[in-house]
Motif scaffolding. Structure first.
Motif, PDB file in Angstrom:
ATOM      1  N   GLN A 252       0.819  -1.231   0.000  1.00 32.81           N
ATOM      2  CA  GLN A 252       0.000   0.000   0.000  1.00 32.81           C
ATOM      3  C   GLN A 252       0.850   1.278   0.000  1.00 32.81           C
ATOM      4  O   GLN A 252       0.322   2.361  -0.281  1.00 32.81           O
ATOM      5  CB  GLN A 252      -0.923   0.024   1.230  1.00 32.81           C
ATOM      6  CG  GLN A 252      -2.053  -1.006   1.203  1.00 32.81           C
ATOM      7  CD  GLN A 252      -1.665  -2.338   1.831  1.00 32.81           C
ATOM      8  OE1 GLN A 252      -0.522  -2.536   2.257  1.00 32.81           O
ATOM      9  NE2 GLN A 252      -2.599  -3.273   1.869  1.00 32.81           N
ATOM     10  N   VAL A 254       1.828   3.100   2.428  1.00 34.29           N
ATOM     11  CA  VAL A 254       1.234   4.071   3.352  1.00 34.29           C
ATOM     12  C   VAL A 254       2.202   4.319   4.514  1.00 34.29           C
ATOM     13  O   VAL A 254       2.435   5.453   4.919  1.00 34.29           O
ATOM     14  CB  VAL A 254      -0.133   3.562   3.851  1.00 34.29           C
ATOM     15  CG1 VAL A 254      -0.585   4.325   5.084  1.00 34.29           C
ATOM     16  CG2 VAL A 254      -1.162   3.701   2.733  1.00 34.29           C
ATOM     17  N   LEU A 270       3.466   7.603   8.558  1.00 34.77           N
ATOM     18  CA  LEU A 270       2.478   7.222   7.553  1.00 34.77           C
ATOM     19  C   LEU A 270       2.061   8.453   6.748  1.00 34.77           C
ATOM     20  O   LEU A 270       2.153   9.582   7.245  1.00 34.77           O
ATOM     21  CB  LEU A 270       1.204   6.657   8.208  1.00 34.77           C
ATOM     22  CG  LEU A 270       1.228   5.257   8.813  1.00 34.77           C
ATOM     23  CD1 LEU A 270       2.035   5.227  10.092  1.00 34.77           C
ATOM     24  CD2 LEU A 270      -0.185   4.767   9.095  1.00 34.77           C
ATOM     25  N   ASN A 272       0.052   9.690   2.598  1.00 30.81           N
ATOM     26  CA  ASN A 272      -0.193   9.341   1.202  1.00 30.81           C
ATOM     27  C   ASN A 272       1.135   9.274   0.473  1.00 30.81           C
ATOM     28  O   ASN A 272       2.069   9.984   0.832  1.00 30.81           O
ATOM     29  CB  ASN A 272      -1.102  10.397   0.553  1.00 30.81           C
ATOM     30  CG  ASN A 272      -2.559  10.174   0.899  1.00 30.81           C
ATOM     31  OD1 ASN A 272      -3.049   9.049   0.855  1.00 30.81           O
ATOM     32  ND2 ASN A 272      -3.249  11.234   1.273  1.00 30.81           N
ATOM     33  N   ASP A 295      -4.888  14.815   3.292  1.00 30.54           N
ATOM     34  CA  ASP A 295      -4.812  14.000   4.512  1.00 30.54           C
ATOM     35  C   ASP A 295      -4.971  12.530   4.145  1.00 30.54           C
ATOM     36  O   ASP A 295      -5.748  12.197   3.256  1.00 30.54           O
ATOM     37  CB  ASP A 295      -5.955  14.368   5.470  1.00 30.54           C
ATOM     38  CG  ASP A 295      -5.731  15.724   6.118  1.00 30.54           C
ATOM     39  OD1 ASP A 295      -4.606  16.244   6.003  1.00 30.54           O
ATOM     40  OD2 ASP A 295      -6.682  16.248   6.718  1.00 30.54           O
ATOM     41  N   LEU A 296      -4.259  11.688   4.854  1.00 31.48           N
ATOM     42  CA  LEU A 296      -4.411  10.250   4.623  1.00 31.48           C
ATOM     43  C   LEU A 296      -5.746   9.794   5.216  1.00 31.48           C
ATOM     44  O   LEU A 296      -6.030  10.032   6.395  1.00 31.48           O
ATOM     45  CB  LEU A 296      -3.255   9.506   5.311  1.00 31.48           C
ATOM     46  CG  LEU A 296      -3.324   7.981   5.282  1.00 31.48           C
ATOM     47  CD1 LEU A 296      -3.170   7.463   3.855  1.00 31.48           C
ATOM     48  CD2 LEU A 296      -2.239   7.375   6.167  1.00 31.48           C
ATOM     49  N   ASP A 297      -6.561   9.158   4.396  1.00 29.85           N
ATOM     50  CA  ASP A 297      -7.845   8.643   4.869  1.00 29.85           C
ATOM     51  C   ASP A 297      -7.631   7.190   5.321  1.00 29.85           C
ATOM     52  O   ASP A 297      -7.648   6.260   4.511  1.00 29.85           O
ATOM     53  CB  ASP A 297      -8.858   8.726   3.725  1.00 29.85           C
ATOM     54  CG  ASP A 297     -10.252   8.279   4.159  1.00 29.85           C
ATOM     55  OD1 ASP A 297     -10.367   7.626   5.222  1.00 29.85           O
ATOM     56  OD2 ASP A 297     -11.206   8.585   3.428  1.00 29.85           O
ATOM     57  N   ILE A 298      -7.401   7.023   6.627  1.00 27.37           N
ATOM     58  CA  ILE A 298      -7.053   5.675   7.107  1.00 27.37           C
ATOM     59  C   ILE A 298      -8.230   4.705   6.968  1.00 27.37           C
ATOM     60  O   ILE A 298      -8.033   3.502   6.879  1.00 27.37           O
ATOM     61  CB  ILE A 298      -6.509   5.662   8.557  1.00 27.37           C
ATOM     62  CG1 ILE A 298      -7.431   6.411   9.503  1.00 27.37           C
ATOM     63  CG2 ILE A 298      -5.112   6.215   8.630  1.00 27.37           C
ATOM     64  CD1 ILE A 298      -6.996   6.303  10.951  1.00 27.37           C
ATOM     65  N   VAL A 301      -7.926   3.382   3.546  1.00 35.82           N
ATOM     66  CA  VAL A 301      -6.795   2.444   3.449  1.00 35.82           C
ATOM     67  C   VAL A 301      -7.216   1.096   4.038  1.00 35.82           C
ATOM     68  O   VAL A 301      -7.015   0.042   3.430  1.00 35.82           O
ATOM     69  CB  VAL A 301      -5.552   2.987   4.193  1.00 35.82           C
ATOM     70  CG1 VAL A 301      -4.449   1.942   4.230  1.00 35.82           C
ATOM     71  CG2 VAL A 301      -5.051   4.267   3.543  1.00 35.82           C
ATOM     72  N   LEU A 304      -3.329  -2.850   6.037  1.00 35.93           N
ATOM     73  CA  LEU A 304      -1.893  -2.693   5.769  1.00 35.93           C
ATOM     74  C   LEU A 304      -1.299  -4.094   5.682  1.00 35.93           C
ATOM     75  O   LEU A 304      -1.452  -4.882   6.617  1.00 35.93           O
ATOM     76  CB  LEU A 304      -1.225  -1.913   6.902  1.00 35.93           C
ATOM     77  CG  LEU A 304      -1.726  -0.480   7.128  1.00 35.93           C
ATOM     78  CD1 LEU A 304      -1.061   0.115   8.365  1.00 35.93           C
ATOM     79  CD2 LEU A 304      -1.451   0.391   5.910  1.00 35.93           C
TER      80      LEU A 304
END
Ligand code: NAD
Ligand code: MG
Length: 408
Positions: A252, A254, A270, A272, A295-298, A301, A304
């Motif tokens: 991924q 991430v 972590l 993007n 922003d990372l959209d967990i 995602v 992992l």
């Protein structure tokens, strides 16, 4: 910091890292001023960058490109001074008014200007990992000797830097570090049947699943030589022995890398997969500045995944570990042979599976010597390129030899 403007030279401004750097700079006109931009020969892109960022200098490595650029710059009424050649790259990396140098030329061509920046005691933002692979010890000594500050741009190394204690001084034991976990996406061929690898085309190799990068590093990611170069890069940046650097395939992309501590903690960074995050981290350092990265959209995602690398699939990764452990000029040979191999593959002169074969031949057939000065590095680089080309000639006169390697 709001009273200080950081004055910057970008080596390799027309490339993927160069453009991402300018994107971050454009978001903070009050913080950064571009003093110099440099490129190989892309006149149109350089002209557009000069019109937008109005640098004091623009350097084209290629003299004819520099002449063309100079005419266009004059016609557009800009006062940017146009220079050419390697000496000019070194000059703009060491100008007294420059605070920081983004070292983002690809390959061995980046070594001399990156050295010049370190020698001039600059804040060196290092994307050009090849400098550390070719000349790690000399470069790290130079940084120390001239009180330069080195910040890693490579996303993994930047993540490791962020996951280390702030007072880390290269002593794993003192800081209670057990291991560095260097993540890798595994590239586009993580699941491709081994027998299909020999027919991989340059277009397929350059289509990376997560990152949008220059061609050379894209092929390096497909062979995982990129991770091999990064193991060596981590060794020099963080004083990490090879056996304390564990490569982890994490498709991924991430988690950009992790540091494991003796109490069982693992600290990770972590985000993007967008190089503007590590670039903004290093450019604004020690402050945090906006990068334009979403922003990372967990929740999106959600999962992992982690796998151990298979050294039979990724022969280049094994060759890199071996070169690091063997020391001397072996990493320099590895780097130069890889550059010739990637170029020959991109020019369709050899197969994808010939890349590790050529490198292995060069590692065996180039003279093994100690590296003491930059001239030693450049001499090994030159000799290796001849040896690697010799492999190409031999393999074309003996097609059988290539078939043997293609079963890797
Ligand atoms: P790129 O091919 O997109 O750009 C390379 C830049 O270097 C261009 O501006 C080009 O004009 C210049 N250049 C090429 N050959 C030159 C020469 N002989 N002399 C002077 N200038 C020359 O490459 P990139 O993907 O931006 O990568 C640059 C460096 O950053 C590489 O060392 C790479 O390993 C590293 N890096 C890149 C990424 C990424 O996401 N692209 C990530 C981590 C590290
Ligand atoms: Mg990387």
């Amino acid at each position: 910091m709001n009273t200080m403007v950081r004055q910057i030279t970008i080596l390799g401004s027309t490339g993927s890292i160069g453009e991402s750097t300018l994107d971050v700079i454009a978001r903070h006109p009050d913080r950064f001023q571009v003093i110099a931009l440099t490129a190989h020969n892309n006149v149109e892109k350089m002209l557009a960058q000069c019109q937008r960022f109005k640098p004091r200098y623009a350097v084209m490595l290629d003299a004819v490109s520099a002449e063309q650029l100079a005419l266009k710059i004059a016609a557009s009424g800009l006062s940017t001074e146009i220079l050419s050649g390697v000496e000019s790259l070194e000059k703009v990396a060491a100008l007294p008014e420059v605070d920081a140098v983004m070292a983002a030329i690809v390959g061995a061509a980046g070594i001399r200007p990156t050295f010049a920046a370190a020698q001039a005691g600059k804040l060196v933002l290092l994307a050009n990992k090849e400098t550390l692979v070719m000349a790690g010890r000399i470069f790290m000594d130079l940084v120390k000797q001239h009180h330069a500050v080195l910040l890693p741009i490579d996303s993994e190394h930047n993540a490791i830097y962020q996951s280390l204690p702030v007072d880390f001084n290269g002593d794993f034991q003192r800081s209670g570090i057990s291991k560095i976990l260097l993540t890798a996406s595994g590239g586009p061929f993580r699941r491709t049947p081994l027998s299909a690898l020999e027919n991989v085309t340059p277009e397929q190799a350059c289509a990376h699943p997560n990152w949008d990068m220059g061609k050379k590093i894209s092929v390096d990611s497909a062979t995982m030589m990129n991770k091999g170069l990064e193991v060596i890069e981590a060794h020099w940046l963080f004083n990490a022995p090879a056996e304390k650097i564990q490569v982890v395939i994490h498709p991924q992309s991430v988690i950009h890398s992790m540091v494991a501590y003796i109490d069982g903690s693992i600290i990770a960074q972590l985000g993007n997969p967008d190089m503007r995050t590590p670039i903004a981290h290093a450019m604004g350092y020690p402050e945090r500045i906006g990068s334009g990265v979403a922003d990372l959209d967990i929740f999106k995602v959600a999962h992992l995944d982690f796998e151990e690398p298979n050294f039979d699939r990724f022969v280049c990764l094994r060759l890199a570990y071996d070169a690091l452990k063997a020391g001397k000029n072996m990493p320099t040979i590895l780097n130069a042979a890889n550059e010739v191999a990637v170029e020959s593959f991109l020019n369709r002169q050899m197969k994808f599976t010939d890349i590790p074969a050529m490198i292995e031949y060069a590692l065996q057939n180039t003279s093994h010597k100690s590296i003491i000065t930059l001239d030693d590095v450049l001499e090994t680089d030159r000799e290796t390129r001849e040896v690697a080309k010799e492999w190409l000639q031999k393999s074309h006169s003996q097609p059988q030899r290539r078939l043997n390697y293609s079963s890797l």
